[in-house]
Structure formats: C-alpha cells, structure tokens
Design a protein around this motif. Sequence first.
Motif, mmCIF file in Angstrom:
data_model
loop_
_atom_site.group_PDB
_atom_site.id
_atom_site.type_symbol
_atom_site.label_atom_id
_atom_site.label_comp_id
_atom_site.label_asym_id
_atom_site.label_seq_id
_atom_site.Cartn_x
_atom_site.Cartn_y
_atom_site.Cartn_z
ATOM 1 N N HIS A 1 14.396 19.940 6.948
ATOM 2 C CA HIS A 1 14.394 19.371 5.604
ATOM 3 C C HIS A 1 15.360 20.149 4.713
ATOM 4 O O HIS A 1 15.209 21.352 4.524
ATOM 5 N N HIS A 2 16.406 19.465 4.197
ATOM 6 C CA HIS A 2 17.359 20.078 3.254
ATOM 7 C C HIS A 2 17.357 19.173 2.022
ATOM 8 O O HIS A 2 18.141 18.220 1.978
ATOM 9 N N PRO A 3 16.469 19.430 1.046
ATOM 10 C CA PRO A 3 16.417 18.519 -0.118
ATOM 11 C C PRO A 3 17.782 18.429 -0.810
ATOM 12 O O PRO A 3 18.321 19.449 -1.218
ATOM 13 N N ALA B 1 9.497 15.212 2.026
ATOM 14 C CA ALA B 1 9.554 15.038 3.487
ATOM 15 C C ALA B 1 8.182 14.623 4.007
ATOM 16 O O ALA B 1 7.837 14.911 5.144
ATOM 17 N N ASP B 2 7.396 13.925 3.158
ATOM 18 C CA ASP B 2 6.044 13.552 3.598
ATOM 19 C C ASP B 2 5.972 12.109 4.092
ATOM 20 O O ASP B 2 4.890 11.559 4.286
ATOM 21 N N TYR B 3 7.121 11.469 4.309
ATOM 22 C CA TYR B 3 7.140 10.091 4.813
ATOM 23 C C TYR B 3 6.636 10.080 6.260
ATOM 24 O O TYR B 3 7.025 10.945 7.061
ATOM 25 N N PRO B 4 5.786 9.127 6.626
ATOM 26 C CA PRO B 4 5.232 9.122 7.989
ATOM 27 C C PRO B 4 6.246 8.708 9.051
ATOM 28 O O PRO B 4 6.527 7.525 9.237
ATOM 29 N N LEU B 5 6.806 9.704 9.754
ATOM 30 C CA LEU B 5 7.730 9.446 10.861
ATOM 31 C C LEU B 5 6.937 9.430 12.165
ATOM 32 O O LEU B 5 5.922 10.128 12.271
ATOM 33 N N GLU C 1 0.834 -1.206 0.000
ATOM 34 C CA GLU C 1 0.000 0.000 0.000
ATOM 35 C C GLU C 1 0.864 1.250 0.000
ATOM 36 O O GLU C 1 1.999 1.224 0.485
ATOM 37 N N ARG C 2 0.349 2.318 -0.599
ATOM 38 C CA ARG C 2 1.112 3.574 -0.665
ATOM 39 C C ARG C 2 1.001 4.276 0.679
ATOM 40 O O ARG C 2 -0.092 4.391 1.228
ATOM 41 N N VAL C 3 2.149 4.737 1.233
ATOM 42 C CA VAL C 3 2.098 5.438 2.521
ATOM 43 C C VAL C 3 2.472 6.913 2.382
ATOM 44 O O VAL C 3 2.306 7.682 3.314
ATOM 45 N N SER C 4 3.049 7.299 1.243
ATOM 46 C CA SER C 4 3.327 8.708 0.968
ATOM 47 C C SER C 4 3.523 8.801 -0.537
ATOM 48 O O SER C 4 3.477 7.781 -1.242
ATOM 49 N N ALA C 5 3.778 10.004 -1.043
ATOM 50 C CA ALA C 5 3.855 10.163 -2.499
ATOM 51 C C ALA C 5 4.888 9.219 -3.111
ATOM 52 O O ALA C 5 4.688 8.699 -4.201
#
Length: 338
Positions: free
Chosen positions: A280-282, A266-270, A120-124
């Motif tokens: 966040h420093h891409p 930075a949308d990963y569920p932490l 299942e998808r958990v973030s983009a």
Amino acid sequence: MRTDPLPPFQAEAEIAVDFAGLDALFRHLADDHGLTLRSGHGRSTWVTVGEGEFGARQRGAATTLYARAHSADWLFTLQEAAAAHLADHAPDAVGLRWTGPAQAGALPPNFSLGRVASVERVSAQFVRMRVQGDGLDRLARDMIHFRMVLPSGDGATEWPRLSGTGQTIWPQPLHRPAYTIRAIDLAAGWLETDVFVHEGGRVCAFAQAAAPGTVVGLIGPGGGGIPLDDRLLIGGDETAYPALARIIAAQGPGARIACHLLGASADYPLPDHPGLTLHHHPRGEDDLARLLVAEAPDAGQFWLATEKSRLQPLRQAVLTSLGVPKTRAHLAAYWNAA
Ligand SMILES: Cc1cc2nc3c(=O)[nH]c(=O)nc-3n(C[C@H](O)[C@H](O)[C@H](O)COP(=O)(O)OP(=O)(O)OC[C@H]3O[C@@H](n4cnc5c(N)ncnc54)[C@H](O)[C@@H]3O)c2cc1C
C-alpha cells in the motif's frame, strides 16, 4: 495477408477520407494500445480488438471503413469505436452510413436497461450496486468494463436509439462513466459494480440515493480484458480496485501477483490468492515508479490504472526506463482530475 476466416457479423461504410491517413491512424492506434495490427497487401489495414476487428480498405480511389465481429453487439461496439477514431482523425468526414444489421429506433445492440436491485457498503469508501436486467450475456465475456448511463433525474429520460444509418443517437446528454463489472450472474440476471465514493461524483450521489427499481442504462462491454500470467505486477488507485479484484480472482493458483494499492485506503475487499503480495502506497505513484526502476521486477505483464496525470511517472518507468513493450503493459487513465 489474411488466412483465418472472416468474423460473421460485418458492417461497412464508404468514406471520403484518404486511405493513407487511415493506414497511419490504425498503425498509431495499435502501437498506442498494444493492439494486433494486420495488413492486406498494403490495401487494407485493421486492428483486432477482443473478438473482432475494425479497419479500412482501399478500392481504387474509394476508401471503406469496416468492422467485423463474432456477435452483433460487439460488431456495434467496434462500429462506434471506428467512427469515434474517424471523427478525431477527419472531423469533416460527416455522414457515415453503415451497411449491416441496424434497426432505426431500436435500442443500440450494446445498450440495455436495468433496475437497481440493491446498494450496500462494502468498505469505508465503496458501495456495491447490484443491477438486475435482461440481455446481460454480452457483458459476461472477456472484457470487464461497461458504461453506466444515469437517468436524467426528471423522470423523462430519453435513452439512446439507433438512427436509420446505424449510429447511436443521444436525444439528451446522459452521464455515462466507465465502471468495472465486479460480479455477474447470468442465471439470476444481475451484475454488481463497486463505486468508489468521492466528492462531487454524480454516480456516487446516484448510487447512494437510488431507490430499488430505479432504471439505469448499461453500455458495453468495453475496455481491456484480464491479463493472465504466472508473474503479474498490478496496481492502481481506488477506481482500479474492482478491476484488480477481477484480475486477482482470474489467475491460476501458481501465479505470483504483486499488487500495489495507490488509493488513500486499502480496506477494499480483494479476493484471496496464494501468490498475492499486497503493497500500500497511498497516492504513491511517484514512489512506485522509483521502486519499479530500482528493482526492475520480473513480471510477464504489467497492469496499472490511476488518475491521468499521476499515471505519467508510471508510464515513464514501465515503458521508457524498463523498456517493457506495450503488448505486456496495460497502463490506463481511469479518471481525470482536471
Ligand atoms: C475502464 C474504467 C473502469 C473503471 N471502473 C471503476 C469502478 O469499478 N469503480 C469506480 O469507482 N470507478 C471506476 N472508474 C472510474 C470512474 O469512471 C470515474 O471516477 C468517474 O469519473 C466516476 O464518475 P462520477 O459520476 O462518480 O464522477 P463525475 O461526476 O464524472 O466527476 C465529478 C468530479 O469528481 C472527480 N473525480 C472522478 N473520479 C474521482 C476519484 N476517483 N477521486 C476523486 N475525484 C474524482 C472528477 O474529476 C470531477 O471533478 C473506471 C474508469 C475506467 C476508465
């Protein structure tokens, strides 16, 4: 000198390699990876790794390579690690024959088969794959990584087996990159891993196409464990986000955790934690390196993982500029762009 009891699971192999070279090899290995090095009267040298150890011993002109552990699967993992280091050090030293609990034809003790239960998808950019299987107990220890072994895709996968001399035989080359155990439930018999979906990734393609019930191999555990400290500086790119999540979740409520996300998103569920600050420093490994040198953060442990070449400025900043000892710094290359 040794004063603690020997771990109960043991395997040895006589080798035609000079002890002095192996002594230097294990010293170098301990220094490089921040492992505990031990020595017995100059005639044996070993490193401790998780709940076990591997090393070499000199007896007269002969040298013995050995591994010892508190479980059969970890013993096997250490045998494989010792053999890999020996192969790098002395490629001509063929014919390693281990004594110990090996059964020709059986699956290696650190390998098991599972079945994809859901994706299942958990973030983009992440999908979560749940794998159902037996024998997952070995993967629920302090170490949080494993290797996912993909089937060959033609319905005729030949999984690895033990040889008569206790080594793993791969009848066909199977793709087996490292992943992180994001969650594990032994009672229900599953583990979950979060796959960063990137261009051209074979696991990414597999995860997105795998029908429930598809068989997959699991090797492990492996890699580092979870650093515990009341002042942590952690960070990494997307491939490290699942490990960052495990590290955050494991800290005590009083810990202060500075977490630097270096991936494009930075949308990963932490997990939540009262002491967590997120930055966040891409693709900002260079920026983070400069920041570390300028601010010299007061952290008891540093944990950073990203692409191999992008790790270099961080290694330079933490180990060289800040002078953090390797025992307090885990700096790992999680993939290679080359
Ligand atoms: C200890 C450890 C734990 C890890 N845990 C995780 C985890 O939990 N989740 C996770 O997603 N990854 C994790 N990784 C990283 C993962 O092993 C690599 O990204 C691996 O290459 C993925 O395999 P693949 O089959 O998707 O890609 P491959 O088929 O091996 O590679 C295909 C192409 O993709 C490129 N590539 C690989 N990774 C990336 C990337 N991140 N971004 C862009 N291009 C890439 C390769 O250079 C290659 O050109 C971990 C790595 C280590 C060492």
